[in-house]
Design a protein around this motif. Structure first.
Motif, PDB file in Angstrom:
ATOM      1  N   ALA A  49     -12.439  28.715   5.472  1.00 25.18           N
ATOM      2  CA  ALA A  49     -13.007  29.910   5.744  1.00 25.18           C
ATOM      3  C   ALA A  49     -13.061  30.730   4.480  1.00 25.18           C
ATOM      4  CB  ALA A  49     -11.961  30.650   6.808  1.00 25.18           C
ATOM      5  N   GLY A  50     -13.707  31.973   4.552  1.00 30.13           N
ATOM      6  CA  GLY A  50     -13.660  32.862   3.522  1.00 30.13           C
ATOM      7  C   GLY A  50     -12.466  33.625   3.280  1.00 30.13           C
ATOM      8  N   GLY A  51     -12.258  34.243   1.989  1.00 29.53           N
ATOM      9  CA  GLY A  51     -11.166  35.169   2.023  1.00 29.53           C
ATOM     10  C   GLY A  51     -10.097  34.514   1.046  1.00 29.53           C
ATOM     11  N   THR A  52      -8.964  34.892   0.997  1.00 25.87           N
ATOM     12  CA  THR A  52      -7.904  34.455   0.169  1.00 25.87           C
ATOM     13  C   THR A  52      -6.915  33.419   0.552  1.00 25.87           C
ATOM     14  OG1 THR A  52      -7.775  36.710  -0.751  1.00 25.87           O
ATOM     15  CG2 THR A  52      -6.157  35.102  -1.481  1.00 25.87           C
ATOM     16  N   ALA A  53      -6.987  32.115  -0.284  1.00 21.50           N
ATOM     17  CA  ALA A  53      -6.428  31.080   0.288  1.00 21.50           C
ATOM     18  C   ALA A  53      -4.953  31.185   0.239  1.00 21.50           C
ATOM     19  CB  ALA A  53      -6.531  29.953  -0.779  1.00 21.50           C
ATOM     20  N   GLY A  54      -4.011  30.356   1.069  1.00 17.73           N
ATOM     21  CA  GLY A  54      -2.585  30.522   1.030  1.00 17.73           C
ATOM     22  C   GLY A  54      -2.106  31.007   2.328  1.00 17.73           C
ATOM     23  N   GLY A  55      -2.822  31.669   3.101  1.00 13.47           N
ATOM     24  CA  GLY A  55      -2.088  32.546   4.060  1.00 13.47           C
ATOM     25  C   GLY A  55      -2.158  31.644   5.529  1.00 13.47           C
ATOM     26  N   PRO A  56      -1.868  31.785   6.666  1.00 12.64           N
ATOM     27  CA  PRO A  56      -1.722  30.964   7.837  1.00 12.64           C
ATOM     28  C   PRO A  56      -3.163  30.932   8.278  1.00 12.64           C
ATOM     29  CG  PRO A  56      -0.963  33.328   8.331  1.00 12.64           C
ATOM     30  CD  PRO A  56      -0.945  33.221   6.815  1.00 12.64           C
ATOM     31  N   PRO A  57      -3.502  30.099   9.152  1.00 12.93           N
ATOM     32  CA  PRO A  57      -4.985  30.150   9.704  1.00 12.93           C
ATOM     33  C   PRO A  57      -5.179  31.327  10.427  1.00 12.93           C
ATOM     34  CG  PRO A  57      -3.573  28.077  10.247  1.00 12.93           C
ATOM     35  CD  PRO A  57      -2.737  28.963   9.666  1.00 12.93           C
TER      36      PRO A  57
ATOM     37  N   GLN B 183      -0.122  21.364  12.810  1.00 15.33           N
ATOM     38  CA  GLN B 183      -1.066  22.401  12.140  1.00 15.33           C
ATOM     39  C   GLN B 183      -0.750  22.579  10.729  1.00 15.33           C
ATOM     40  OE1 GLN B 183      -2.139  26.412  13.629  1.00 15.33           O
ATOM     41  NE2 GLN B 183      -0.813  27.057  12.209  1.00 15.33           N
ATOM     42  N   LEU B 184       0.610  22.094  10.140  1.00 12.47           N
ATOM     43  CA  LEU B 184       1.264  22.405   8.914  1.00 12.47           C
ATOM     44  C   LEU B 184       0.250  21.207   8.069  1.00 12.47           C
ATOM     45  CD1 LEU B 184       4.963  22.323   9.113  1.00 12.47           C
ATOM     46  CD2 LEU B 184       3.306  24.125   8.132  1.00 12.47           C
ATOM     47  N   LEU B 185      -0.107  19.924   8.821  1.00 15.21           N
ATOM     48  CA  LEU B 185      -0.818  19.010   7.884  1.00 15.21           C
ATOM     49  C   LEU B 185      -2.211  19.281   7.985  1.00 15.21           C
ATOM     50  CD1 LEU B 185      -1.151  16.138   6.496  1.00 15.21           C
ATOM     51  CD2 LEU B 185      -1.077  15.249   8.712  1.00 15.21           C
ATOM     52  N   LEU B 186      -2.770  19.724   9.326  1.00 11.83           N
ATOM     53  CA  LEU B 186      -4.193  19.667   9.280  1.00 11.83           C
ATOM     54  C   LEU B 186      -4.890  20.910   8.656  1.00 11.83           C
ATOM     55  CD1 LEU B 186      -4.344  18.597  13.201  1.00 11.83           C
ATOM     56  CD2 LEU B 186      -4.322  17.213  10.917  1.00 11.83           C
ATOM     57  N   SER B 187      -4.009  21.983   8.479  1.00  5.76           N
ATOM     58  CA  SER B 187      -4.607  23.419   8.073  1.00  5.76           C
ATOM     59  C   SER B 187      -4.652  23.069   6.466  1.00  5.76           C
ATOM     60  CB  SER B 187      -3.547  24.460   8.323  1.00  5.76           C
ATOM     61  OG  SER B 187      -2.247  24.135   7.708  1.00  5.76           O
ATOM     62  N   ARG B 188      -3.676  22.178   5.721  1.00  6.81           N
ATOM     63  CA  ARG B 188      -3.825  21.380   4.600  1.00  6.81           C
ATOM     64  C   ARG B 188      -5.082  21.064   4.312  1.00  6.81           C
ATOM     65  NH1 ARG B 188       2.277  20.434   2.474  1.00  6.81           N
ATOM     66  NH2 ARG B 188       3.357  22.389   3.089  1.00  6.81           N
ATOM     67  N   TRP B 189      -5.444  19.889   5.170  1.00  6.46           N
ATOM     68  CA  TRP B 189      -6.846  19.245   5.128  1.00  6.46           C
ATOM     69  C   TRP B 189      -8.127  20.340   4.893  1.00  6.46           C
ATOM     70  CZ3 TRP B 189      -6.171  14.695   9.342  1.00  6.46           C
ATOM     71  CH2 TRP B 189      -5.300  13.856   8.702  1.00  6.46           C
ATOM     72  N   ALA B 190      -7.837  21.299   5.987  1.00  2.46           N
ATOM     73  CA  ALA B 190      -9.191  22.356   6.078  1.00  2.46           C
ATOM     74  C   ALA B 190      -8.903  23.111   4.780  1.00  2.46           C
ATOM     75  CB  ALA B 190      -8.624  23.230   7.224  1.00  2.46           C
TER      76      ALA B 190
ATOM     77  N   ALA C 156       7.181  18.784   9.929  1.00  2.00           N
ATOM     78  CA  ALA C 156       8.380  19.724   9.245  1.00  2.00           C
ATOM     79  C   ALA C 156       7.861  19.962   7.860  1.00  2.00           C
ATOM     80  CB  ALA C 156       9.823  19.492   9.589  1.00  2.00           C
ATOM     81  N   ASP C 157       7.775  21.199   7.102  1.00  2.00           N
ATOM     82  CA  ASP C 157       7.457  21.409   5.799  1.00  2.00           C
ATOM     83  C   ASP C 157       8.659  20.924   5.016  1.00  2.00           C
ATOM     84  OD1 ASP C 157       6.010  22.171   3.646  1.00  2.00           O
ATOM     85  OD2 ASP C 157       6.323  24.230   3.978  1.00  2.00           O
ATOM     86  N   GLY C 158       8.281  20.380   3.690  1.00  2.00           N
ATOM     87  CA  GLY C 158       9.374  19.613   2.981  1.00  2.00           C
ATOM     88  C   GLY C 158       8.660  18.931   1.934  1.00  2.00           C
ATOM     89  N   LYS C 159       9.451  18.105   1.189  1.00  2.00           N
ATOM     90  CA  LYS C 159       8.906  17.328  -0.027  1.00  2.00           C
ATOM     91  C   LYS C 159       8.094  16.125   0.671  1.00  2.00           C
ATOM     92  CE  LYS C 159      12.458  18.421  -3.238  1.00  2.00           C
ATOM     93  NZ  LYS C 159      13.657  17.720  -4.009  1.00  2.00           N
ATOM     94  N   ALA C 160       8.399  15.489   1.812  1.00  2.00           N
ATOM     95  CA  ALA C 160       7.634  14.288   2.306  1.00  2.00           C
ATOM     96  C   ALA C 160       6.673  14.953   2.935  1.00  2.00           C
ATOM     97  CB  ALA C 160       8.612  13.823   3.521  1.00  2.00           C
ATOM     98  N   LEU C 161       6.385  15.933   3.595  1.00  2.00           N
ATOM     99  CA  LEU C 161       5.001  16.476   4.088  1.00  2.00           C
ATOM    100  C   LEU C 161       4.124  16.637   3.088  1.00  2.00           C
ATOM    101  CD1 LEU C 161       2.997  17.221   6.354  1.00  2.00           C
ATOM    102  CD2 LEU C 161       4.028  19.548   6.025  1.00  2.00           C
TER     103      LEU C 161
END
Length: 321
Positions: free
Chosen positions: A82-90, A118-125, A275-280
């Motif tokens: 999406a347009g806009g600033t990266a790093g926020g929630p979807p 969503q944690l993984l898939l939003s990183r792909w997006a 779950a967010d973390g080093k492995a993810l």
């Protein structure tokens, strides 16, 4: 796969699936399949050489209401650059970023929902991919839990892919002109991993250029990998309490194409995806580089992949890409 389901229940269901083998449901898959796996025909992705985006995108999310055959409701969650600033929630229904982006179809596990990942898939997006994830009518959360319906799910994914790709030419759609129908991958976790393998075997969808299988097995869909070479990345925890690591490795070993397997020695059935973390971070960064290579044709991403996979000594990589 939902963490609420007991490992014993799911293991029993997968055992049932293994006993039925390729049932009549699988026989109704959309494409014919040769009886023996073909030899690898290309050492690299089918897509032309290119470069993946170097910047991170903001992420938008939207819902599609689909129904295959009138009696298989398939609500689809779509995450996209999406347009806009990266790093926020979807952001729901955010304007799409400028560009044409590859498509990744994601299949959830038994008793799960697309948003669980969503944690993984939003990183792909955020890395420049449109990710579409159907919720399956029987194996999704709130369904009847009929694991045998996994055999119908490769056709569900193919149907959903067709519908998603029509958005690229639909007048007035927010994703009009933003999808690249010639750069498509499939991915999935657990029962969704079975579904993903099925999309390259019994239900081969020739539009797919690559696959990512998380904690998957070939039970029910077989290992007769068919069609043009499509690189595969398997991700599996060696301490998986539901789908034995050896079962995932056996499916991986049968792949006749360029392939790699990311193994997490302390990984269970899917916590690294949920779950967010080093492995993810290791899993997401490794899969992003794989998708950049296979869908953007980015050779530099392929070179970076081994370092991402082994960062922090949390995983090992068997690399035959």
């Amino acid at each position: 796969m939902s963490r609420r389901r007991t490992p014993a229940l799911i293991a029993a269901a997968l055992l049932t699936l293994s006993l039925v083998g390729c049932s009549s449901d699988a026989a109704r898959a959309p494409r014919s399949v040769p009886t023996a796996p073909p030899k690898a025909t290309t050492p690299a992705p089918r897509v032309p050489a290119g470069h993946a985006p170097t910047k991170a995108f903001a992420v938008g999310v939207r819902q599609l209401t689909l129904n295959r055959g009138g009696d298989r409701p398939l609500p689809v969650t779509v995450w996209y650059p999406a347009g806009g600033t990266a790093g926020g929630p979807p952001e729901r229904s955010a304007p799409a970023a400028t560009g044409r982006f590859p498509v990744v179809m994601f299949s959830h596990g038994l008793g799960a929902r697309p948003e669980d990942y969503q944690l993984l898939l939003s990183r792909w997006a955020a890395a420049g991919f449109v990710v579409a994830a159907p919720k399956f009518p029987h194996t999704g959360k709130g369904g009847d839990g009929n694991v045998l319906d996994v055999l119908n799910q490769p056709a569900d994914v193919s149907y959903a892919l067709t519908q998603v790709l029509t958005l690229d030419t639909r007048a007035g759609d927010p994703l009009r002109g933003r999808l690249d129908p010639d750069r498509v991958a499939a991915a999935g976790h657990s029962a969704g991993g079975v579904t993903t393998i099925g999309l390259f075997t019994a239900g081969r969808d020739d539009r797919l250029d690559a696959g990512v299988v998380f904690a998957g097995t070939a039970l029910g869909v077989g290992t007769a990998f068919a069609g043009a070479a499509a690189p595969q990345l398997f991700v599996h925890g060696e301490a998986d309490e539901v789908v034995d690591y050896a079962a995932g490795k056996a499916a991986y070993d049968a792949v006749p194409w360029p392939k790699a397997m990311l193994s997490l020695p302390k990984g269970d059935h899917g916590q690294a995806l949920l779950a967010d973390g080093k492995a993810l971070r290791v899993v997401s960064d490794t899969t992003v580089e794989f998708l950049r290579w296979t869908l953007y044709g980015d050779a530099a991403a392929k070179r970076r992949l081994p370092a991402e996979a082994t960062r922090g000594n949390l995983a090992t990589l068997d690399d035959h890409l």
